[in-house]
Enzyme design. Structure first.
Site, PDB file in Angstrom:
ATOM      1  N   TRP A  21      30.778  29.350  77.809  1.00  0.00           N
ATOM      2  CA  TRP A  21      29.563  29.242  76.992  1.00  0.00           C
ATOM      3  C   TRP A  21      29.250  27.776  76.671  1.00  0.00           C
ATOM      4  O   TRP A  21      30.164  27.030  76.322  1.00  0.00           O
ATOM      5  CB  TRP A  21      29.723  30.034  75.682  1.00  0.00           C
ATOM      6  CG  TRP A  21      28.528  29.961  74.782  1.00  0.00           C
ATOM      7  CD1 TRP A  21      27.240  30.291  75.096  1.00  0.00           C
ATOM      8  CD2 TRP A  21      28.514  29.546  73.410  1.00  0.00           C
ATOM      9  NE1 TRP A  21      26.423  30.098  73.999  1.00  0.00           N
ATOM     10  CE2 TRP A  21      27.178  29.644  72.957  1.00  0.00           C
ATOM     11  CE3 TRP A  21      29.501  29.107  72.518  1.00  0.00           C
ATOM     12  CZ2 TRP A  21      26.796  29.318  71.655  1.00  0.00           C
ATOM     13  CZ3 TRP A  21      29.116  28.777  71.218  1.00  0.00           C
ATOM     14  CH2 TRP A  21      27.784  28.890  70.794  1.00  0.00           C
ATOM     15  N   TYR A  54      24.728  33.212  79.628  1.00  0.00           N
ATOM     16  CA  TYR A  54      25.215  31.830  79.611  1.00  0.00           C
ATOM     17  C   TYR A  54      24.495  31.007  80.680  1.00  0.00           C
ATOM     18  O   TYR A  54      24.574  31.312  81.877  1.00  0.00           O
ATOM     19  CB  TYR A  54      26.737  31.774  79.835  1.00  0.00           C
ATOM     20  CG  TYR A  54      27.558  32.391  78.716  1.00  0.00           C
ATOM     21  CD1 TYR A  54      26.974  32.789  77.503  1.00  0.00           C
ATOM     22  CD2 TYR A  54      28.929  32.591  78.849  1.00  0.00           C
ATOM     23  CE1 TYR A  54      27.717  33.357  76.487  1.00  0.00           C
ATOM     24  CE2 TYR A  54      29.687  33.162  77.828  1.00  0.00           C
ATOM     25  CZ  TYR A  54      29.069  33.545  76.654  1.00  0.00           C
ATOM     26  OH  TYR A  54      29.808  34.114  75.646  1.00  0.00           O
ATOM     27  N   SER A 156      30.979  43.344  71.716  1.00  0.00           N
ATOM     28  CA  SER A 156      31.098  42.021  71.106  1.00  0.00           C
ATOM     29  C   SER A 156      30.214  41.975  69.877  1.00  0.00           C
ATOM     30  O   SER A 156      29.020  42.278  69.950  1.00  0.00           O
ATOM     31  CB  SER A 156      30.689  40.929  72.095  1.00  0.00           C
ATOM     32  OG  SER A 156      30.787  39.665  71.462  1.00  0.00           O
ATOM     33  N   ARG A 232      29.154  18.847  71.399  1.00  0.00           N
ATOM     34  CA  ARG A 232      28.290  20.030  71.353  1.00  0.00           C
ATOM     35  C   ARG A 232      27.190  19.915  70.299  1.00  0.00           C
ATOM     36  O   ARG A 232      26.042  20.260  70.544  1.00  0.00           O
ATOM     37  CB  ARG A 232      29.132  21.287  71.108  1.00  0.00           C
ATOM     38  CG  ARG A 232      28.325  22.560  71.115  1.00  0.00           C
ATOM     39  CD  ARG A 232      29.175  23.792  70.981  1.00  0.00           C
ATOM     40  NE  ARG A 232      29.985  24.065  72.166  1.00  0.00           N
ATOM     41  CZ  ARG A 232      30.780  25.116  72.293  1.00  0.00           C
ATOM     42  NH1 ARG A 232      30.872  25.994  71.322  1.00  0.00           N
ATOM     43  NH2 ARG A 232      31.497  25.292  73.391  1.00  0.00           N
ATOM     44  N   GLU A 297      45.306  19.631  75.439  1.00  0.00           N
ATOM     45  CA  GLU A 297      45.692  19.630  74.018  1.00  0.00           C
ATOM     46  C   GLU A 297      45.692  21.061  73.477  1.00  0.00           C
ATOM     47  O   GLU A 297      46.615  21.469  72.757  1.00  0.00           O
ATOM     48  CB  GLU A 297      44.681  18.778  73.245  1.00  0.00           C
ATOM     49  CG  GLU A 297      45.038  18.523  71.807  1.00  0.00           C
ATOM     50  CD  GLU A 297      44.120  17.466  71.209  1.00  0.00           C
ATOM     51  OE1 GLU A 297      44.473  16.278  71.272  1.00  0.00           O
ATOM     52  OE2 GLU A 297      43.047  17.816  70.684  1.00  0.00           O
ATOM     53  N   ASN A 298      44.682  21.841  73.851  1.00  0.00           N
ATOM     54  CA  ASN A 298      44.555  23.201  73.329  1.00  0.00           C
ATOM     55  C   ASN A 298      45.646  24.132  73.866  1.00  0.00           C
ATOM     56  O   ASN A 298      46.113  25.032  73.168  1.00  0.00           O
ATOM     57  CB  ASN A 298      43.163  23.755  73.644  1.00  0.00           C
ATOM     58  CG  ASN A 298      42.056  22.908  73.029  1.00  0.00           C
ATOM     59  OD1 ASN A 298      42.332  22.035  72.199  1.00  0.00           O
ATOM     60  ND2 ASN A 298      40.826  23.142  73.432  1.00  0.00           N
TER      61      ASN A 298
HETATM   62  P1  NDP Z   1      35.622  26.553  70.599  1.00  0.00           P
HETATM   63  O1  NDP Z   1      35.319  26.909  69.193  1.00  0.00           O
HETATM   64  O2  NDP Z   1      37.036  26.281  70.933  1.00  0.00           O
HETATM   65  O3  NDP Z   1      34.718  25.284  70.975  1.00  0.00           O
HETATM   66  C1  NDP Z   1      34.877  24.655  72.226  1.00  0.00           C
HETATM   67  C2  NDP Z   1      34.216  23.283  72.217  1.00  0.00           C
HETATM   68  O4  NDP Z   1      34.840  22.413  71.265  1.00  0.00           O
HETATM   69  C3  NDP Z   1      34.402  22.606  73.559  1.00  0.00           C
HETATM   70  O5  NDP Z   1      33.452  22.991  74.497  1.00  0.00           O
HETATM   71  C4  NDP Z   1      34.348  21.124  73.182  1.00  0.00           C
HETATM   72  O6  NDP Z   1      32.964  20.786  72.996  1.00  0.00           O
HETATM   73  C5  NDP Z   1      35.075  21.129  71.840  1.00  0.00           C
HETATM   74  N1  NDP Z   1      36.542  20.990  71.978  1.00  0.00           N
HETATM   75  C6  NDP Z   1      37.414  21.854  72.562  1.00  0.00           C
HETATM   76  N2  NDP Z   1      38.667  21.395  72.486  1.00  0.00           N
HETATM   77  C7  NDP Z   1      38.613  20.210  71.848  1.00  0.00           C
HETATM   78  C8  NDP Z   1      39.599  19.278  71.467  1.00  0.00           C
HETATM   79  N3  NDP Z   1      40.874  19.462  71.749  1.00  0.00           N
HETATM   80  N4  NDP Z   1      39.187  18.153  70.815  1.00  0.00           N
HETATM   81  C9  NDP Z   1      37.900  17.942  70.518  1.00  0.00           C
HETATM   82  N5  NDP Z   1      36.903  18.796  70.864  1.00  0.00           N
HETATM   83  C10 NDP Z   1      37.263  19.943  71.521  1.00  0.00           C
HETATM   84  O7  NDP Z   1      35.166  27.695  71.598  1.00  0.00           O
HETATM   85  P2  NDP Z   1      33.688  28.146  72.084  1.00  0.00           P
HETATM   86  O8  NDP Z   1      32.733  28.149  70.963  1.00  0.00           O
HETATM   87  O9  NDP Z   1      33.353  27.349  73.290  1.00  0.00           O
HETATM   88  O10 NDP Z   1      33.988  29.653  72.486  1.00  0.00           O
HETATM   89  C11 NDP Z   1      34.939  29.932  73.508  1.00  0.00           C
HETATM   90  C12 NDP Z   1      34.424  30.996  74.418  1.00  0.00           C
HETATM   91  O11 NDP Z   1      34.178  32.194  73.676  1.00  0.00           O
HETATM   92  C13 NDP Z   1      33.070  30.700  75.105  1.00  0.00           C
HETATM   93  O12 NDP Z   1      33.200  29.891  76.229  1.00  0.00           O
HETATM   94  C14 NDP Z   1      32.631  32.096  75.458  1.00  0.00           C
HETATM   95  O13 NDP Z   1      33.297  32.512  76.632  1.00  0.00           O
HETATM   96  C15 NDP Z   1      33.110  32.910  74.261  1.00  0.00           C
HETATM   97  N6  NDP Z   1      32.026  33.117  73.264  1.00  0.00           N
HETATM   98  C16 NDP Z   1      31.580  34.397  73.040  1.00  0.00           C
HETATM   99  C17 NDP Z   1      30.583  34.658  72.145  1.00  0.00           C
HETATM  100  C18 NDP Z   1      30.120  36.056  71.926  1.00  0.00           C
HETATM  101  O14 NDP Z   1      29.103  36.276  71.269  1.00  0.00           O
HETATM  102  N7  NDP Z   1      30.798  37.040  72.459  1.00  0.00           N
HETATM  103  C19 NDP Z   1      29.930  33.572  71.380  1.00  0.00           C
HETATM  104  C20 NDP Z   1      30.492  32.264  71.654  1.00  0.00           C
HETATM  105  C21 NDP Z   1      31.507  32.070  72.551  1.00  0.00           C
HETATM  106  P3  NDP Z   1      32.336  19.327  73.240  1.00  0.00           P
HETATM  107  O15 NDP Z   1      33.253  18.538  74.129  1.00  0.00           O
HETATM  108  O16 NDP Z   1      31.010  19.585  73.841  1.00  0.00           O
HETATM  109  O17 NDP Z   1      32.194  18.736  71.866  1.00  0.00           O
END
Ligand code: NDP
Length: 329
Positions: A21, A54, A156, A232, A297-298
């Site tokens: 996403w 997405y 979901s 983001r 890191e994660n």
């Molecule tokens: P997170 O809350 O983990 O956010 C991920 C974002 O945070 C990354 O894309 C990056 O963004 C930043 N990030 C990740 N790791 C680090 C780090 N170690 N240090 C600093 N910044 C970091 O998860 P998402 O919100 O992306 O959700 C995960 C998944 O869940 C999605 O990909 C999707 O598959 C699913 N999802 C499902 C939903 C639903 O309605 N069912 C809704 C939302 C998500 P950046 O580098 O751009 O700042």
């Protein structure tokens, strides 16, 4: 990697998984997406999450191209898609969104084409649809399973009552009910997982693929002193997300979390993700990452897990003040 059974099913999912996403197509293209999926797969991740909406279908196409190029053994990983929002954005017409039989069947076919797969391991109803009878949703998902196009179906952001209604209908009609729910879960959003769903975990036994374990990155601490370029919250069209999370009360808590992470000698993001998977009702936490350093890191969350003693958990609760009263663990 640790693997957990998805609720009452026999399916084993890696406790950390990877989703696309915002990131796929919008922030990263072929080469970094390939690198990130490869790091994930090599670390033992066996679940990749996607949805029709997405990047309006482009995220599934990108993931599909990578899976095809990688040629990993299809039995070694699982892929999801989710239907509800459609993929045509403002052009969506009647029947191109929602959970009608027509849209669910067509969305499944389209996801399979975009992902270049023969079947989806998980197919989720991305939101509830009050305009469609539950019988129609359950029958359709059951039919897709019988046809071999999907293996498990789920929901979901459904309420516990809606999930139970799906199970009631499935049980009455001797059909296969939903076996997994995809809710948001992180240190700032705990109510569904720790209060509302407590009974459905014990009764019908839903698995969970939880989303936004870092609250879109907020819990990594990266937004403590403003919005970094390229992150983001700096993206065009994501002002609503920034407004939702960049609230002083939340930022203050996140700043305090840094102390706990320092004491454990780990990064804040690693701690926040480890905290999510400490909950045994979480089958898998879906990671999002735009850079390999983030993903690496994660992934260390697994190493931090044993350090989350009851004392550390209490300390975290005292800082966050988000623990629901009914929480049992
Ligand atoms: P997170 O809350 O983990 O956010 C991920 C974002 O945070 C990354 O894309 C990056 O963004 C930043 N990030 C990740 N790791 C680090 C780090 N170690 N240090 C600093 N910044 C970091 O998860 P998402 O919100 O992306 O959700 C995960 C998944 O869940 C999605 O990909 C999707 O598959 C699913 N999802 C499902 C939903 C639903 O309605 N069912 C809704 C939302 C998500 P950046 O580098 O751009 O700042």
């Amino acid at each position: 990697m640790e693997y957990r059974r998805m609720g009452k099913t026999g399916l084993e999912l890696s406790v950390l998984s990877y989703g696309s996403w915002v990131t796929f197509h919008k922030q990263i293209d072929e080469a970094p997406a390939d690198e990130l999926m490869s790091i994930a797969y090599d670390a033992g991740i066996n679940f990749f999450d996607n949805a029709e909406v997405y990047a309006l279908g482009e995220s599934e196409k990108l993931m599909g191209r990578i899976l095809k190029n990688k040629n990993w053994d299809r039995t070694s990983y699982t892929v999801s898609s989710k239907a509800f929002f459609g993929w045509r954005g403002k052009e969506n017409k009647p029947n191109q969104t929602g959970l009608s039989r027509k849209h669910l069947v067509e969305a499944c076919h389209e996801a399979l084409q975009r992902l270049q797969l023969d079947y989806l391991d998980l197919f989720l109803c991305h939101r509830p649809d009050k305009g469609v009878p539950m019988e129609e949703v359950v029958w359709t998902m059951n039919t897709l399973i019988q046809q071999g196009k999907i293996l498990y179906w789920g929901t979901s952001e459904w309420s516990a009552a809606e999930i139970m209604e799906a199970h009631r209908v499935a049980s009455l009609l001797h059909l296969i009910g939903p076996s997994v729910e995809q809710p948001q879960y992180n240190l700032l959003e705990r109510d569904k997982m720790e209060a509302e769903f407590t009974n459905i975990f014990r009764t019908v036994g839903m698995g969970t693929t939880i989303w936004s374990p870092l609250a879109s990155g907020l819990l990594s601490g990266k937004y403590n002193d403003g919005v970094p370029e390229g992150s983001r919250f700096a993206l065009e069209g994501f002002g609503w997300l920034k407004e939702r999370w960049m609230v002083e009360d939340k930022l203050q808590k996140v700043r305090q979390l840094a102390e706990v992470a320092n004491e454990l000698g780990t990064a804040q993001s690693t701690l926040a993700i480890a905290w999510c998977i400490k909950n045994p009702d979480v089958t898998t936490a879906i990671l999002g990452a735009t850079k390999k350093e983030q993903l690496q890191e994660n992934l260390k969350a697994l190493d931090v897990l044993p350090a989350l003693t009851p004392e550390v958990m209490q300390k975290i609760d005292a800082i966050m003040q988000t623990k629901p009263r009914q929480a049992e663990y």
